[in-house]
Design a protein around this motif. Structure first.
Motif, mmCIF file in Angstrom:
data_model
loop_
_atom_site.group_PDB
_atom_site.id
_atom_site.type_symbol
_atom_site.label_atom_id
_atom_site.label_comp_id
_atom_site.label_asym_id
_atom_site.label_seq_id
_atom_site.Cartn_x
_atom_site.Cartn_y
_atom_site.Cartn_z
ATOM 1 N N ARG A 159 6.675 8.880 2.233
ATOM 2 C CA ARG A 159 7.588 8.100 3.067
ATOM 3 C C ARG A 159 6.883 7.818 4.399
ATOM 4 O O ARG A 159 6.291 8.714 5.002
ATOM 5 C CB ARG A 159 8.865 8.906 3.304
ATOM 6 C CG ARG A 159 9.829 8.314 4.296
ATOM 7 C CD ARG A 159 11.093 9.153 4.389
ATOM 8 N NE ARG A 159 10.866 10.552 4.697
ATOM 9 C CZ ARG A 159 10.792 11.046 5.930
ATOM 10 N NH1 ARG A 159 10.897 10.262 6.978
ATOM 11 N NH2 ARG A 159 10.611 12.344 6.117
ATOM 12 N N TYR A 160 6.964 6.558 4.864
ATOM 13 C CA TYR A 160 6.334 6.195 6.137
ATOM 14 C C TYR A 160 7.279 6.513 7.286
ATOM 15 O O TYR A 160 8.455 6.149 7.266
ATOM 16 C CB TYR A 160 5.975 4.714 6.154
ATOM 17 C CG TYR A 160 5.429 4.258 7.483
ATOM 18 C CD1 TYR A 160 4.206 4.717 7.946
ATOM 19 C CD2 TYR A 160 6.144 3.384 8.288
ATOM 20 C CE1 TYR A 160 3.698 4.317 9.159
ATOM 21 C CE2 TYR A 160 5.646 2.976 9.506
ATOM 22 C CZ TYR A 160 4.428 3.441 9.936
ATOM 23 O OH TYR A 160 3.933 3.042 11.158
ATOM 24 N N LEU A 209 0.827 -1.201 0.000
ATOM 25 C CA LEU A 209 0.000 0.000 0.000
ATOM 26 C C LEU A 209 0.867 1.259 0.000
ATOM 27 O O LEU A 209 0.573 2.214 -0.708
ATOM 28 C CB LEU A 209 -0.934 -0.007 1.212
ATOM 29 C CG LEU A 209 -1.968 1.100 1.291
ATOM 30 C CD1 LEU A 209 -2.861 1.088 0.059
ATOM 31 C CD2 LEU A 209 -2.809 0.950 2.541
ATOM 32 N N SER A 210 1.946 1.247 0.753
ATOM 33 C CA SER A 210 2.803 2.425 0.810
ATOM 34 C C SER A 210 3.513 2.671 -0.516
ATOM 35 O O SER A 210 3.877 3.806 -0.820
ATOM 36 C CB SER A 210 3.825 2.297 1.937
ATOM 37 O OG SER A 210 4.730 1.259 1.665
ATOM 38 N N GLU A 211 3.697 1.626 -1.316
ATOM 39 C CA GLU A 211 4.318 1.800 -2.627
ATOM 40 C C GLU A 211 3.343 2.413 -3.623
ATOM 41 O O GLU A 211 3.761 3.039 -4.596
ATOM 42 C CB GLU A 211 4.815 0.462 -3.166
ATOM 43 C CG GLU A 211 5.986 -0.095 -2.388
ATOM 44 C CD GLU A 211 6.332 -1.509 -2.793
ATOM 45 O OE1 GLU A 211 5.581 -2.128 -3.580
ATOM 46 O OE2 GLU A 211 7.359 -1.999 -2.313
ATOM 47 N N ILE A 212 2.044 2.263 -3.398
ATOM 48 C CA ILE A 212 1.025 2.757 -4.317
ATOM 49 C C ILE A 212 0.632 4.196 -4.000
ATOM 50 O O ILE A 212 0.402 4.994 -4.907
ATOM 51 C CB ILE A 212 -0.231 1.855 -4.254
ATOM 52 C CG1 ILE A 212 0.117 0.455 -4.741
ATOM 53 C CG2 ILE A 212 -1.368 2.445 -5.061
ATOM 54 C CD1 ILE A 212 -0.975 -0.557 -4.495
#
Length: 87
Positions: A34-35, A20-23
């Motif tokens: 960036r998380y 999900l963070s890549e999308i």
């Protein structure tokens, strides 16, 4: 599809799913996010805005974003000021 959604939601309690963070991208700049584990938020380095993650759900509404403090720029300004006063 349902199984994938369930996996994403199940893992949401442990931060943010890598897939999900890549999308996700910043709703304002359209740049990658960036998380940050420390603040449990998604940060747009392009514009310096932090979006919170509440109950495992990223809040990407522009009104929810908060401007991040730029500690790096203050450190570089201090070093430039101190070097200029030595001369």
């Amino acid at each position: 599809m349902v199984r994938a959604s369930f996996t994403i939601l199940r893992d949401a309690g442990n931060g943010l799913c890598k897939t999900l963070s890549e999308i996700l991208v910043c709703p304002l700049s359209k740049q990658p996010l960036r998380y940050c584990e420390e603040t449990n938020s998604l940060i747009s380095d392009a514009i310096g805005v932090s979006f919170p993650i509440k109950d495992g759900i990223p809040c990407l509404v522009p009104n929810d974003g908060k401007i991040t403090e730029t500690e790096d720029t203050s450190k570089t300004d201090d070093s430039v000021d101190s070097s200029s006063t030595k001369n």
